[in-house]
Design a protein around this motif. Structure first.
Motif, PDB file in Angstrom:
ATOM      1  N   THR A  35       0.814  -1.218   0.000  1.00  0.00           N
ATOM      2  CA  THR A  35       0.000   0.000   0.000  1.00  0.00           C
ATOM      3  C   THR A  35       0.845   1.264   0.000  1.00  0.00           C
ATOM      4  O   THR A  35       0.377   2.310  -0.446  1.00  0.00           O
ATOM      5  CB  THR A  35      -0.959   0.015   1.205  1.00  0.00           C
ATOM      6  OG1 THR A  35      -0.207  -0.055   2.414  1.00  0.00           O
ATOM      7  CG2 THR A  35      -1.945  -1.152   1.127  1.00  0.00           C
ATOM      8  N   SER A  36       2.080   1.198   0.508  1.00  0.00           N
ATOM      9  CA  SER A  36       2.959   2.370   0.456  1.00  0.00           C
ATOM     10  C   SER A  36       4.389   1.943   0.734  1.00  0.00           C
ATOM     11  O   SER A  36       4.646   0.884   1.313  1.00  0.00           O
ATOM     12  CB  SER A  36       2.518   3.444   1.449  1.00  0.00           C
ATOM     13  OG  SER A  36       2.807   3.062   2.767  1.00  0.00           O
ATOM     14  N   SER A  37       5.316   2.814   0.330  1.00  0.00           N
ATOM     15  CA  SER A  37       6.725   2.606   0.646  1.00  0.00           C
ATOM     16  C   SER A  37       7.374   3.971   0.812  1.00  0.00           C
ATOM     17  O   SER A  37       6.954   4.949   0.189  1.00  0.00           O
ATOM     18  CB  SER A  37       7.428   1.797  -0.446  1.00  0.00           C
ATOM     19  OG  SER A  37       7.497   2.538  -1.641  1.00  0.00           O
ATOM     20  N   ARG A  38       8.375   4.019   1.664  1.00  0.00           N
ATOM     21  CA  ARG A  38       9.122   5.261   1.846  1.00  0.00           C
ATOM     22  C   ARG A  38      10.536   4.910   2.301  1.00  0.00           C
ATOM     23  O   ARG A  38      10.748   3.929   3.014  1.00  0.00           O
ATOM     24  CB  ARG A  38       8.438   6.197   2.824  1.00  0.00           C
ATOM     25  CG  ARG A  38       8.318   5.699   4.235  1.00  0.00           C
ATOM     26  CD  ARG A  38       7.456   6.614   5.104  1.00  0.00           C
ATOM     27  NE  ARG A  38       7.223   6.031   6.413  1.00  0.00           N
ATOM     28  CZ  ARG A  38       6.334   5.109   6.702  1.00  0.00           C
ATOM     29  NH1 ARG A  38       5.547   4.636   5.741  1.00  0.00           N
ATOM     30  NH2 ARG A  38       6.201   4.633   7.924  1.00  0.00           N
ATOM     31  N   ARG A  39      11.464   5.723   1.852  1.00  0.00           N
ATOM     32  CA  ARG A  39      12.865   5.506   2.185  1.00  0.00           C
ATOM     33  C   ARG A  39      13.368   6.643   3.039  1.00  0.00           C
ATOM     34  O   ARG A  39      13.050   7.804   2.797  1.00  0.00           O
ATOM     35  CB  ARG A  39      13.694   5.412   0.909  1.00  0.00           C
ATOM     36  CG  ARG A  39      15.166   5.352   1.201  1.00  0.00           C
ATOM     37  CD  ARG A  39      15.912   4.411   0.322  1.00  0.00           C
ATOM     38  NE  ARG A  39      17.301   4.381   0.752  1.00  0.00           N
ATOM     39  CZ  ARG A  39      18.322   4.629  -0.020  1.00  0.00           C
ATOM     40  NH1 ARG A  39      18.129   4.895  -1.288  1.00  0.00           N
ATOM     41  NH2 ARG A  39      19.538   4.579   0.454  1.00  0.00           N
ATOM     42  N   SER A  40      14.172   6.309   4.013  1.00  0.00           N
ATOM     43  CA  SER A  40      14.802   7.292   4.877  1.00  0.00           C
ATOM     44  C   SER A  40      16.230   6.823   5.138  1.00  0.00           C
ATOM     45  O   SER A  40      16.437   5.875   5.900  1.00  0.00           O
ATOM     46  CB  SER A  40      14.024   7.412   6.183  1.00  0.00           C
ATOM     47  OG  SER A  40      14.704   8.232   7.094  1.00  0.00           O
ATOM     48  N   ASP A  41      17.182   7.440   4.464  1.00  0.00           N
ATOM     49  CA  ASP A  41      18.595   7.124   4.618  1.00  0.00           C
ATOM     50  C   ASP A  41      18.841   5.634   4.412  1.00  0.00           C
ATOM     51  O   ASP A  41      18.677   5.140   3.307  1.00  0.00           O
ATOM     52  CB  ASP A  41      19.114   7.622   5.970  1.00  0.00           C
ATOM     53  CG  ASP A  41      20.634   7.650   6.055  1.00  0.00           C
ATOM     54  OD1 ASP A  41      21.286   7.870   5.009  1.00  0.00           O
ATOM     55  OD2 ASP A  41      21.174   7.440   7.160  1.00  0.00           O
ATOM     56  N   LEU A  42      19.180   4.900   5.441  1.00  0.00           N
ATOM     57  CA  LEU A  42      19.505   3.480   5.317  1.00  0.00           C
ATOM     58  C   LEU A  42      18.332   2.568   5.664  1.00  0.00           C
ATOM     59  O   LEU A  42      18.527   1.381   5.924  1.00  0.00           O
ATOM     60  CB  LEU A  42      20.707   3.143   6.209  1.00  0.00           C
ATOM     61  CG  LEU A  42      22.027   3.764   5.762  1.00  0.00           C
ATOM     62  CD1 LEU A  42      23.118   3.493   6.792  1.00  0.00           C
ATOM     63  CD2 LEU A  42      22.434   3.240   4.398  1.00  0.00           C
ATOM     64  N   ALA A  43      17.130   3.104   5.638  1.00  0.00           N
ATOM     65  CA  ALA A  43      15.946   2.300   5.954  1.00  0.00           C
ATOM     66  C   ALA A  43      14.889   2.452   4.868  1.00  0.00           C
ATOM     67  O   ALA A  43      14.698   3.524   4.305  1.00  0.00           O
ATOM     68  CB  ALA A  43      15.366   2.712   7.297  1.00  0.00           C
ATOM     69  N   THR A  86      16.500  -2.371   7.083  1.00  0.00           N
ATOM     70  CA  THR A  86      17.585  -1.443   7.368  1.00  0.00           C
ATOM     71  C   THR A  86      18.906  -2.040   6.899  1.00  0.00           C
ATOM     72  O   THR A  86      19.218  -3.194   7.205  1.00  0.00           O
ATOM     73  CB  THR A  86      17.659  -1.136   8.873  1.00  0.00           C
ATOM     74  OG1 THR A  86      16.359  -0.695   9.325  1.00  0.00           O
ATOM     75  CG2 THR A  86      18.683  -0.062   9.179  1.00  0.00           C
ATOM     76  N   ALA A  87      19.655  -1.229   6.164  1.00  0.00           N
ATOM     77  CA  ALA A  87      20.983  -1.627   5.701  1.00  0.00           C
ATOM     78  C   ALA A  87      22.027  -1.077   6.669  1.00  0.00           C
ATOM     79  O   ALA A  87      21.846   0.005   7.226  1.00  0.00           O
ATOM     80  CB  ALA A  87      21.233  -1.085   4.297  1.00  0.00           C
ATOM     81  N   PRO A  88      23.118  -1.797   6.845  1.00  0.00           N
ATOM     82  CA  PRO A  88      24.179  -1.283   7.716  1.00  0.00           C
ATOM     83  C   PRO A  88      24.939  -0.146   7.033  1.00  0.00           C
ATOM     84  O   PRO A  88      24.903  -0.011   5.800  1.00  0.00           O
ATOM     85  CB  PRO A  88      25.084  -2.503   7.917  1.00  0.00           C
ATOM     86  CG  PRO A  88      24.893  -3.305   6.673  1.00  0.00           C
ATOM     87  CD  PRO A  88      23.442  -3.108   6.287  1.00  0.00           C
ATOM     88  N   GLU A  89      25.611   0.623   7.809  1.00  0.00           N
ATOM     89  CA  GLU A  89      26.421   1.726   7.273  1.00  0.00           C
ATOM     90  C   GLU A  89      27.396   1.226   6.209  1.00  0.00           C
ATOM     91  O   GLU A  89      27.638   1.906   5.213  1.00  0.00           O
ATOM     92  CB  GLU A  89      27.165   2.427   8.415  1.00  0.00           C
ATOM     93  CG  GLU A  89      28.011   3.600   7.972  1.00  0.00           C
ATOM     94  CD  GLU A  89      27.207   4.750   7.363  1.00  0.00           C
ATOM     95  OE1 GLU A  89      27.689   5.331   6.378  1.00  0.00           O
ATOM     96  OE2 GLU A  89      26.105   5.051   7.860  1.00  0.00           O
ATOM     97  N   THR A  90      27.929   0.043   6.404  1.00  0.00           N
ATOM     98  CA  THR A  90      28.899  -0.502   5.453  1.00  0.00           C
ATOM     99  C   THR A  90      28.285  -0.804   4.088  1.00  0.00           C
ATOM    100  O   THR A  90      29.012  -1.030   3.127  1.00  0.00           O
ATOM    101  CB  THR A  90      29.554  -1.784   6.008  1.00  0.00           C
ATOM    102  OG1 THR A  90      28.522  -2.705   6.374  1.00  0.00           O
ATOM    103  CG2 THR A  90      30.434  -1.470   7.208  1.00  0.00           C
ATOM    104  N   ALA A  91      26.953  -0.792   3.988  1.00  0.00           N
ATOM    105  CA  ALA A  91      26.268  -1.028   2.708  1.00  0.00           C
ATOM    106  C   ALA A  91      25.689   0.263   2.138  1.00  0.00           C
ATOM    107  O   ALA A  91      24.879   0.231   1.216  1.00  0.00           O
ATOM    108  CB  ALA A  91      25.157  -2.056   2.902  1.00  0.00           C
ATOM    109  N   ARG A  92      26.100   1.403   2.652  1.00  0.00           N
ATOM    110  CA  ARG A  92      25.531   2.685   2.230  1.00  0.00           C
ATOM    111  C   ARG A  92      25.576   2.859   0.717  1.00  0.00           C
ATOM    112  O   ARG A  92      24.603   3.270   0.106  1.00  0.00           O
ATOM    113  CB  ARG A  92      26.238   3.848   2.917  1.00  0.00           C
ATOM    114  CG  ARG A  92      25.698   5.214   2.491  1.00  0.00           C
ATOM    115  CD  ARG A  92      26.257   6.351   3.317  1.00  0.00           C
ATOM    116  NE  ARG A  92      25.799   6.341   4.692  1.00  0.00           N
ATOM    117  CZ  ARG A  92      24.597   6.764   5.091  1.00  0.00           C
ATOM    118  NH1 ARG A  92      23.719   7.207   4.213  1.00  0.00           N
ATOM    119  NH2 ARG A  92      24.261   6.730   6.366  1.00  0.00           N
TER     120      ARG A  92
END
Length: 121
Positions: A35-43, A86-92
């Protein structure tokens, strides 16, 4: 707390055929229930209809097996399912390509998992 020495590698463990089948399954799930999706930095937060509970749980199980470096949190609410990946910082650097797969438009656009340069999944 994970440090680099104990963190899972930033790599998908699926072969090319399995990866494409998995993406096709996710696209089908999304077409039916997202129904929806949103991205915020690594999430990336995906919201699904409550009726998709079994499929959302399967999505988490399958992705935890092949992409252990990602964190999956499924919040089962009465009115919706909220899946936060959530992706780790190492996968930015790879996060954009990784997240596109979970909200992608077609299997053809997902030629590789995007987890690491040169990954052939």
């Amino acid at each position: 707390m994970n440090d680099i020495a104990t963190a899972p590698p930033i790599a998908c463990t699926l072969d090319t055929g399995s990866f494409k089948d998995r993406i096709a399954w996710i696209l089908d799930l999304n077409a039916r229930s997202l129904t929806s999706s949103r991205r915020s930095d690594l999430a990336l937060t995906l919201e699904y209809e409550p009726a998709a509970l079994d499929d959302a749980r399967e999505l988490v199980r399958g992705e935890q097996a092949c992409c252990a470096f990602l964190d999956f949190d499924l919040d089962e609410r009465a009115d919706k399912l909220v899946l936060t990946i959530t992706a780790p910082e190492t996968a930015r650097e790879a996060a954009g390509a990784l997240f596109e797969q979970f909200e992608g438009k077609s299997v053809d656009s997902a030629s590789s998992c995007g987890c690491a340069p040169g990954c052939a999944a």
